[in-house]
Write an enzyme that holds these catalytic residues in place. Structure first.
Site, PDB file in Angstrom:
ATOM      1  N   ASN A 133       0.806  -1.221   0.000  1.00 42.59           N
ATOM      2  CA  ASN A 133       0.000   0.000   0.000  1.00 42.59           C
ATOM      3  C   ASN A 133       0.839   1.273   0.000  1.00 42.59           C
ATOM      4  O   ASN A 133       0.405   2.312  -0.501  1.00 42.59           O
ATOM      5  CB  ASN A 133      -0.934   0.021   1.219  1.00 42.59           C
ATOM      6  CG  ASN A 133      -2.314  -0.500   0.879  1.00 42.59           C
ATOM      7  OD1 ASN A 133      -2.709  -0.530  -0.283  1.00 42.59           O
ATOM      8  ND2 ASN A 133      -3.051  -0.916   1.890  1.00 42.59           N
TER       9      ASN A 133
ATOM     10  N   GLY B 267      -4.169  -9.386   5.247  1.00 42.66           N
ATOM     11  CA  GLY B 267      -3.915  -8.948   3.881  1.00 42.66           C
ATOM     12  C   GLY B 267      -2.554  -8.354   3.671  1.00 42.66           C
ATOM     13  O   GLY B 267      -2.147  -8.073   2.539  1.00 42.66           O
ATOM     14  N   ASN B 268      -1.811  -8.127   4.775  1.00 41.10           N
ATOM     15  CA  ASN B 268      -0.438  -7.616   4.691  1.00 41.10           C
ATOM     16  C   ASN B 268      -0.327  -6.336   3.879  1.00 41.10           C
ATOM     17  O   ASN B 268       0.684  -6.092   3.205  1.00 41.10           O
ATOM     18  CB  ASN B 268       0.500  -8.687   4.131  1.00 41.10           C
ATOM     19  CG  ASN B 268       0.554  -9.920   4.996  1.00 41.10           C
ATOM     20  OD1 ASN B 268       0.661  -9.839   6.217  1.00 41.10           O
ATOM     21  ND2 ASN B 268       0.446 -11.093   4.375  1.00 41.10           N
ATOM     22  N   CYS B 269      -1.376  -5.513   3.905  1.00 41.75           N
ATOM     23  CA  CYS B 269      -1.368  -4.215   3.216  1.00 41.75           C
ATOM     24  C   CYS B 269      -1.028  -4.357   1.733  1.00 41.75           C
ATOM     25  O   CYS B 269      -0.307  -3.535   1.174  1.00 41.75           O
ATOM     26  CB  CYS B 269      -0.387  -3.248   3.884  1.00 41.75           C
ATOM     27  SG  CYS B 269      -0.721  -2.944   5.623  1.00 41.75           S
ATOM     28  N   ASN B 270      -1.543  -5.422   1.125  1.00 47.62           N
ATOM     29  CA  ASN B 270      -1.216  -5.692  -0.278  1.00 47.62           C
ATOM     30  C   ASN B 270      -2.486  -6.051  -1.045  1.00 47.62           C
ATOM     31  O   ASN B 270      -2.769  -7.227  -1.298  1.00 47.62           O
ATOM     32  CB  ASN B 270      -0.194  -6.843  -0.365  1.00 47.62           C
ATOM     33  CG  ASN B 270       0.529  -6.874  -1.684  1.00 47.62           C
ATOM     34  OD1 ASN B 270      -0.096  -6.901  -2.730  1.00 47.62           O
ATOM     35  ND2 ASN B 270       1.857  -6.868  -1.638  1.00 47.62           N
TER      36      ASN B 270
END
Length: 556
Positions: free
Chosen positions: A150, A428-431
């Site tokens: 992100n 979601g691991n900022c992805n």
């Protein structure tokens, strides 16, 4: 004398465990363990890992004891002052900061002539700085790879107010297609063309991760050279490489400036575990004439007046873009982190071999798991060859399926692992691009679901039948085969069904007394807590419970 490994400490004396470890060491003897030093490194340098199975090194690796001890001795012996002064303590700070800058550049095979190190708070701040300094125009384009974090996606905000139509998220396939349409030869630019302020030249930005933080997939560094070949005399594309997840376990050489990225961002805690709160933007010095400066803080200007809109910025890139006082003690501590890294591991290639050996073994074993009916237990979020460090980093991203095909929530998995002292990551691991790719979720679905109350950080890992993230095991320089074997035993015991709806754990609880009353209460209490929090009031009880349960679970 040989240092005892985790197997002895945790009473893993089963013949099966010994055989699996022996077979692994036989297969990967030249790649794993730094020539037999790994157990000694763990014992001497990482006491904080003694009672834990830590498998979240992409989130943050952990620090070496010697780095912290030597830094502590350093700041207790020497007086370091604010570098924006000329006192002896200030000059000492400035000298050490510049030494560390050179060391960072040397680590990546380059020098001050070609690149400049600008210290930032973290990798995100480095990426944001690229957006602030970039020479955007209405004609500029911004493209970033689908698998971007992100922090990279956020760069589009700088162009949204100018020309949102020129923003594009691209897939790996679309990037490769770009390379097939070079401009005419007479319109191409040479690598040594100067970067000058010229209204006739339009600058574009292409950003991508060297390694996806969600899946561990790695993308070719050769893309930089291929992107540069698309430049024309009036349109040039600069390349930002997000190296934060890549450089902790892989070499990155910037020696060939012409074929290297224009901007590289990284976080040092991901590389060394310490210091935290310190990142860097490494930028080509030749870009200095075209880069912009907006906001300014203390120390970034040569001259300024308070009652007119006039100021002159420093010509030096580091001074101009490091607003205010830098985190000078953390920068000095970075010197000790490099020392510990080199003393323990020698070089980054050794770490790469070590991590790849463990991850390829983990992948092979997890992929082979089957339920009683032959159905795969895991869906794996990568299409790469895990034995090839150029293709795949030290991440195993996956989701779990039951024998009937239904999914197990990744938050549930992380909570259960945490109960047994196993540290992994879920979510979601900022992805968002990787979430969309691997879970088959369209943009319109996400937007619609947000209107219904589904958002990134909630605890609904399965929504309308679809997963919104994954479980992630990530391996670091100090990870051992013992940890991987413990993880595999834990996972097989709780998630591989040996008959409909029943795992080894389900069938063994009636035969073996795994929990006593207090332990069961503690486990239930932990499961009621948010995945991001711990009941600190029961910390000692929890540690005792974890040790007792592990000993029982893995001894049968």
């Amino acid at each position: 004398m040989r240092t005892p490994g985790l197997s002895e400490k945790r009473n893993f004396n089963s013949q099966k465990f010994k055989d699996e470890k022996r077979n692994f060491l036989k297969e990967f003897s030249t790649k794993y363990g730094y020539n037999g030093k790994i157990d000694q490194i763990r014992e001497e340098e990482y006491p904080q890992l003694k009672n834990e199975i830590y498998l979240d090194h992409t989130g943050a690796t952990t620090f070496a004891r010697s780095a912290v001890v030597n830094f502590n001795n350093d700041i207790l012996t020497n007086l370091y002052g604010n570098p924006h002064s000329n006192s002896p303590s200030s000059r000492l700070s400035s000298m050490r900061i510049e030494q560390v800058r050179k060391r960072v550049l040397s680590h990546f095979g380059t020098n001050e002539k070609d690149y400049t190190v600008i210290f930032t708070q973290n990798a995100t701040a480095a990426i944001k700085l690229v957006g602030e300094m970039f020479p955007w125009t209405e004609k500029s384009t911004y493209k970033n790879l689908r698998e971007s974090h992100n922090s990279v996606n956020g760069l589009r905000r700088f162009l949204e107010t100018i020309n949102p139509d020129n923003i594009q998220g691209v897939t790996e396939k679309e990037v490769k297609a770009m390379f097939k349409n070079p401009p005419p030869v007479d319109d191409q630019c040479r690598y040594d063309d100067n970067y000058e302020k010229d209204d006739e030249i339009n600058y574009n930005l292409f950003a991508y991760p060297a390694q996806c933080n969600y899946s561990g997939m790695r993308f070719p560094l050769s893309w930089v050279r291929k992107i540069k070949k698309l430049n024309t005399k009036t349109s040039k594309t600069l390349v930002l490489l997000d190296a934060a997840a890549f450089v902790p376990s892989s070499p990155l050489s910037l020696a060939n400036k012409d074929e290297s990225p224009d901007f590289i961002c990284l976080s040092f805690y991901k590389m060394f575990g310490f210091p935290t709160g310190l990142g860097a933007l490494i930028v080509k010095t030749e870009l200095n004439p075209i880069l912009r400066k907006g906001y300014f803080g203390g120390g970034t200007i040569n001259s300024v007046v308070y009652d007119k809109n006039w100021q002159e910025f420093s010509k030096d890139m580091t001074t101009r873009y490091e607003d205010g006082t830098v985190n000078f003690l953390n920068i000095i501590s970075l010197d000790h982190a490099f020392d510990a890294f080199e003393r323990n591991y020698g070089n980054i290639k050794n770490i790469s071999s070590h991590v790849t050996s463990l991850n390829s073994y983990l992948y092979r074993n997890m992929k082979s798991l089957r339920h009683w009916n032959g159905q795969s237990v895991c869906t794996i979020n990568s299409d790469r060859d895990f034995s090839n460090s150029k293709k795949q980093g030290g991440i195993f991203s996956f989701n779990v399926k039951r024998s009937d095909g239904s999914y197990v929530g990744y938050i549930e998995l992380e909570k259960l692992a945490s109960t047994y002292g196993i540290h992994i990551r879920s979510g979601g691991n900022c992805n968002p691009g990787s979430i969309a790719r691997w879970n088959h979720i369209a943009a319109d679905e996400i937007i619609r679901n947000y209107g219904e109350g589904k958002y990134c950080s909630d605890d609904r890992d399965i929504y309308k039948g679809k997963l919104y993230g994954a479980a992630r095991v990530s391996i670091g320089a100090m990870t051992t085969i013992d940890e991987i074997l413990i993880w595999l035993e834990f996972f097989k015991r709780f998630y591989v069904e040996i008959m409909p709806g029943k795992t080894v754990h389900d069938l063994s609880t009636s035969k073996f007394k795994i929990f006593d009353k207090s332990e069961k209460s503690e486990k239930l209490k932990f499961n009621s807590i948010s995945k991001n929090g711990f009941d600190h009031g029961h910390g000692l009880e929890r540690q005792r419970t974890i040790r007792n349960v592990k000993s029982l679970v893995f001894s049968h």
